[in-house]
Design a protein around this motif. Structure first.
Motif, PDB file in Angstrom:
ATOM      1  N   ARG A 306      13.689  -6.324 -12.729  1.00  0.00           N
ATOM      2  CA  ARG A 306      12.534  -7.305 -13.141  1.00  0.00           C
ATOM      3  C   ARG A 306      12.491  -8.399 -12.012  1.00  0.00           C
ATOM      4  N   THR A 307      13.539  -8.539 -11.180  1.00  0.00           N
ATOM      5  CA  THR A 307      13.288  -9.385  -9.898  1.00  0.00           C
ATOM      6  C   THR A 307      12.655  -8.477  -8.839  1.00  0.00           C
ATOM      7  N   CYS A 348      12.753  -4.807 -22.121  1.00  0.00           N
ATOM      8  CA  CYS A 348      13.688  -3.817 -22.106  1.00  0.00           C
ATOM      9  C   CYS A 348      14.951  -4.742 -22.082  1.00  0.00           C
ATOM     10  N   TYR A 349      14.999  -5.814 -21.138  1.00  0.00           N
ATOM     11  CA  TYR A 349      16.113  -6.641 -21.015  1.00  0.00           C
ATOM     12  C   TYR A 349      16.479  -7.610 -22.211  1.00  0.00           C
ATOM     13  N   SER A 350      15.425  -7.691 -23.019  1.00  0.00           N
ATOM     14  CA  SER A 350      15.710  -8.662 -24.264  1.00  0.00           C
ATOM     15  C   SER A 350      16.035  -7.815 -25.632  1.00  0.00           C
ATOM     16  N   VAL A 358      12.046   2.652 -21.723  1.00  0.00           N
ATOM     17  CA  VAL A 358      11.444   3.849 -20.988  1.00  0.00           C
ATOM     18  C   VAL A 358      10.127   3.475 -20.206  1.00  0.00           C
ATOM     19  N   ALA A 359       9.405   2.474 -21.189  1.00  0.00           N
ATOM     20  CA  ALA A 359       8.112   2.135 -20.672  1.00  0.00           C
ATOM     21  C   ALA A 359       7.838   1.629 -19.255  1.00  0.00           C
ATOM     22  N   HIS A 436      17.142   3.451 -16.032  1.00  0.00           N
ATOM     23  CA  HIS A 436      16.798   2.665 -14.736  1.00  0.00           C
ATOM     24  C   HIS A 436      16.420   1.365 -14.916  1.00  0.00           C
ATOM     25  N   ASN A 437      15.658   1.086 -16.271  1.00  0.00           N
ATOM     26  CA  ASN A 437      15.163  -0.645 -16.446  1.00  0.00           C
ATOM     27  C   ASN A 437      16.318  -1.496 -17.020  1.00  0.00           C
TER      28      ASN A 437
END
Length: 554
Positions: A306-307, A348-350, A358-359, A436-437
């Motif tokens: 994200r960062t 994804c994080y939340s 995956v998105a 990955h995310n």
């Protein structure tokens, strides 16, 4: 996909999709994402092919698409609307996941002489096999290679170990991991930091800057089905891989207890920004382990997507210490599109939901990598063109050719028929598991709060896991000494490197920032593989770190 040097195969798969946005999809399906017939609020329009692929992604994780939130499904609908044909091709890979997987073929007639086989009473069915590869002449130190077998899971992990050239009875032990996911640590051994490198004619060149100058080093092929490792089963995420690495280490140190009492560090690069935090977390969860983790080192890693995703535009547009390589219009477009990518990663994080995680792979690759890829530049070194090799470096081809020689395969105890530097299937499995995310910087924060020293270093000419993004996530990491680290001075880092006359000289090698147990190091004029571009300064870096100079003030 911001993967390591040897995972260009998976990266290329995504980017070939980016260049194929041509097949229109007609939005035929109106679906209530919450599954309730009487509570339809915002109907979501997606093609049947996309819905079918998302069902497959969900079901393979034991989830149901009916239970996925409207917000997540809306994100997929928006991606399909923006990139219709490309998304179709991308998701077709999902349907092929199980049918395309084939266990590695094993060699039938290879006469390896095993000098030892070791079992551990507390881990029945786990076996460590040891061969002596010293006849190959890579180094004159004690070395071992072979497999750790986890028989009940049909997993077989290949390792290659070199003792320290200095004082193996007292020097630390270091585990090295390349990234991918799906790439062999033989890249690190022969291309970056091992005792010898491979020439075009497959001869060896001694490496005076090998990281076993003052540490014993283990090179491990993991997860299973990477490099020389093999299994009829698959590992699809970093958490599962971490469990296997701990099993390997437990058996290795049980066989070689003389190394278990020494300091032990884990180092790696790129996707090891996922692997290493997960492995360290797994290790620290075991109070009864027969070895102790001293620190971790991550080079040009992907740890906080994200960062880090925000810093592809500055790096490509002349704000990272190298002139711009894409047009102002392309820079402006990246500036507009990256916040959308970050919103996908936030989901994804939340939620930690597989469909949500995956998105971002498809969308974020499209908006951050597309323009750069069109330049033909090396994603691992912004200064260079990629060239003709699939992995941008012809040395990777030499390594593969060397390792596939019959006498080499026999000497090291390799059981697979053919060595592959990168296993694309492994990378795709990780992609469609959403690994990955997922965030791994939270692990780093917890490890720091537990008192584990962490070094994040980055070559400043890498694009794919660049120094700006790594600096940013360390600056914003939420941990006990976060404020002190954020306010800490960035100092010049002076490395001691050898001269032709057997002495050393001081060189301005980069910059360093430290507070508490966290250190961030920018390495000047190095790409993704810091030890390849800057062998002498990287050796000074690792020597000082394992000696306990965590602030690089010595």
């Amino acid at each position: 996909m911001k993967f390591s040097v040897a995972s260009v195969a998976a990266f290329s798969m995504a980017m070939s999709v980016v260049s194929a946005f041509s097949i229109p999809e007609i939005p035929l399906l109106q679906q209530n994402p919450l599954g309730g017939l009487d509570q339809v609020q915002d109907a979501i329009s997606m093609s049947p092919a996309t819905v079918s692929a998302l069902k497959d992604i969900a079901s393979s994780a034991g989830e149901r698409i009916q239970d996925v939130s409207a917000e997540i499904l809306h994100s997929w609908a928006q991606i399909e609307h923006e990139f219709p044909g490309g998304l179709k091709r991308y998701l077709q890979t999902t349907a092929q996941q199980d049918t395309r997987f084939e266990p590695k073929k094993l060699a039938a007639n290879r006469n390896t002489k095993w000098i030892a086989k070791h079992t551990m009473e507390s881990a029945p069915g786990h076996v460590l096999r040891v061969a002596d590869p010293s006849s190959l002449g890579l180094d004159d130190v004690q070395q071992y290679s072979g497999y750790v077998d986890i028989e009940e899971e049909d997993k077989h992990f290949f390792y290659w170990f070199f003792e320290s050239r200095n004082d193996p009875k007292n020097d630390p032990v270091l585990l090295w991991l390349n990234g991918g996911p799906g790439c062999s640590s033989m890249t690190g051994q022969f291309f970056e930091l091992g005792p010898s490198s491979i020439n075009e004619d497959l001869t060896l060149t001694w490496n005076p800057s090998s990281w076993n100058q003052n540490a014993s080093v283990i090179f491990l092929d993991q997860p299973v089905n990477v490099g020389f490792s093999y299994s009829s089963n698959r590992v699809k995420n970093s958490r599962a891989a971490a469990e296997d690495v701990h099993k390997f280490l437990s058996l290795f140190f049980d066989k070689f207890p003389k190394y278990a009492k020494q300091d032990f560090h884990i180092a790696g690069e790129s996707y090891a920004g996922h692997y290493i935090p997960a492995i360290a977390t797994e290790i620290q969860s075991h109070s009864d382990k027969n070895y102790n983790l001293t620190s971790i080192l991550i080079g040009n890693g992907i740890t906080d997507e994200r960062t880090q995703v925000e810093y592809y535009r500055p790096m490509a547009c002349g704000e990272g210490g190298y002139p711009a390589v894409i047009t102002p219009e392309e820079c402006d477009k990246m500036e507009r599109d990256v916040p959308k990518c970050q919103r996908l990663v936030d989901l994804c994080y939340s939620t930690n939901n597989r469909i949500a995680c995956v998105a971002p792979n498809f969308y974020c690759n499209a908006v951050t990598m597309g323009a750069y890829q069109q330049t033909g530049r090396n994603v691992y070194d912004i200064r260079e063109q990629c060239g003709d090799s699939d992995l941008c470096y012809e040395q990777e081809d030499w390594i593969t050719a060397y390792l596939n020689q019959p006498h080499v395969l026999e000497a090291i105890g390799a059981e697979v028929e053919v060595f592959e530097g990168c296993k694309n299937d492994v990378g795709i499995d990780f992609v469609f598991d959403g690994d990955h995310n997922r965030p791994f910087h939270y692990d780093v924060a917890d490890l720091l709060d537990d008192g584990l020293p962490v070094l994040i270093y980055a070559g400043d000419k890498d694009f794919i896991c660049n120094w700006l993004g790594n600096q940013a996530w360390t600056d914003t990491l939420d941990w006990t000494d976060a404020e002190s680290f954020f306010l800490a001075e960035t100092r010049n880092w002076t490395a001691q490197v050898p001269t032709k006359h057997g002495k050393t000289k001081a060189v301005h090698a980069g910059t360093v920032k430290n507070a508490g147990k966290l250190t961030y190091l920018r390495v000047f004029d190095a790409g993704h593989m810091v030890p390849f571009n800057q062998p002498e300064t990287s050796l000074d870096m690792v020597n000082r770190w394992i000696a306990g100079d965590y602030a690089f003030k010595g």
